[in-house]
Design an enzyme around this catalytic site. Structure first.
Site, PDB file in Angstrom:
ATOM      1  N   ARG A 173      35.554  70.206  41.868  1.00 17.69           N
ATOM      2  CA  ARG A 173      36.646  69.233  42.022  1.00 17.69           C
ATOM      3  C   ARG A 173      37.379  69.383  43.353  1.00 17.69           C
ATOM      4  O   ARG A 173      38.579  69.161  43.444  1.00 17.69           O
ATOM      5  CB  ARG A 173      37.652  69.339  40.860  1.00 17.69           C
ATOM      6  N   SER A 223      40.814  63.501  33.281  1.00 20.44           N
ATOM      7  CA  SER A 223      41.198  64.883  32.967  1.00 20.44           C
ATOM      8  C   SER A 223      42.414  65.288  33.792  1.00 20.44           C
ATOM      9  O   SER A 223      42.428  65.132  35.012  1.00 20.44           O
ATOM     10  CB  SER A 223      40.044  65.840  33.266  1.00 20.44           C
ATOM     11  N   GLU A 293      44.066  68.729  37.974  1.00 23.00           N
ATOM     12  CA  GLU A 293      42.957  67.974  38.558  1.00 23.00           C
ATOM     13  C   GLU A 293      43.484  66.665  39.122  1.00 23.00           C
ATOM     14  O   GLU A 293      43.026  66.205  40.165  1.00 23.00           O
ATOM     15  CB  GLU A 293      41.869  67.700  37.511  1.00 23.00           C
TER      16      GLU A 293
END
Length: 310
Positions: A173, A223, A293
């Site tokens: 990520r 998320s 995130e």
């Protein structure tokens, strides 16, 4: 008023003033952008960057707004939205040239019609290509970074660079685009030949799995937290009693504890309150600090979020 007149005349794309960012995020949350510009091409983008430099305006770059939480106070300066413009896609055998504003789903749908696969993991992931590359979108085992041949990026001075895979410093990520003043313009991606029926089976399986486990029937930003190294964020959140927690109209989903949904009139502060409470519960019960995130954009008062020591 002069700034408004000047910037509107500059570009072929669209310019809005005091534009509610709730209209431009999947959360449907966010105060006004002082100036929101949607460039149609590189020439537009260069003019916007030059204008911001001349007027000393802070710059914020977004894609399709699917992975961000915008402050209730909005965003000062110039917001450049890369989605909507930058929509060109071309294919050459197993390679595809795609601009940053192309919706990821449109790209992989067009590829599948040409019997090109390898992106099945990305079916159901919302947002534009630029944002997907910036955050190295994917699943726990597949990442978009593995499919990048090279890409063109532009810095805030208008200089264009060609980046190879390693130049992005990809990680889970993460890419360097999250830290450096760089904007992705386009990328060349590698697909692989596959029978259409096989791609379709994988597509249906992945989308069905997402719909069963994730609350996409309500506004959200995907998320909220990154998965820790040895477990899943959703699992530790659920085990820490976070499912169903609510502040205002922001709710930690009963379907998946790593999703916060907007029940209708949630504010950014409601979401931040939930994030903080979830972090505290996980820290107390698991001695674990969950990292965000989603990206927080704009000025937030009294964040007080937990952060891991680097």
């Amino acid at each position: 008023m002069k700034i408004q007149e000047n910037i509107k005349e500059l570009i072929k794309g669209h310019v809005y003033f005091n534009e509610p960012m709730a209209k431009h995020t999947s959360f449907k949350i966010g105060g006004p952008a002082e100036i929101l510009a949607i460039p149609s091409d590189v020439e537009d983008l260069k003019k916007l960057l030059e204008f911001a430099k001349k007027e000393k305006l802070p710059i914020t770059v977004i894609g399709n707004g699917t992975n961000i939480l915008v402050s209730d106070d909005g965003i000062e300066g110039l917001v450049i939205k890369m989605a909507e413009g930058f929509s060109k896609v071309e294919f050459d055998n197993t390679l595809s040239f795609a601009e940053a504003g192309v919706p990821l789903q449109k790209l992989i749908e067009e590829a599948s019609r040409r019997n090109l696969g390898g992106f099945e993991f990305a079916f159901g992931i919302p947002g534009a290509l630029g944002g997907a590359i910036a955050m190295n979108a994917g699943t726990n085992s597949h990442y978009i970074s593995t499919r990048i041949e090279y890409a063109d990026v532009i810095d805030y001075n208008g200089k264009i660079y060609r980046f190879r895979h390693d130049d992005f410093h990809f990680d889970y990520r993460y890419s360097i685009l999250q830290e450096e003043p760089l904007i992705l313009l386009n990328a060349v991606l590698t697909f692989e030949q596959k029978p259409f029926e096989e791609i379709l089976r994988e597509k249906e399986k992945n989308i069905r799995g997402r719909l069963e486990k994730q609350p996409y029937n309500l506004p959200c930003a995907g998320s909220v937290f990154k998965n820790p190294p040895t477990t899943y964020a959703g699992r530790v959140l659920e085990e820490s009693g976070c499912k169903g927690l609510r502040f205002g109209d922001a709710l930690i989903s009963e379907k998946h504890a790593n999703f916060i949904v907007n029940l209708g009139n949630a504010t950014a502060q409601d979401v931040v309150n939930l994030i903080r409470e979830a972090q505290l519960r996980v820290y107390k019960q698991k001695d674990l600090i969950l990292e965000l995130e989603i990206r927080l954009v704009g000025k937030f008062k009294n964040l007080n979020l937990l952060e891991r020591k680097k």
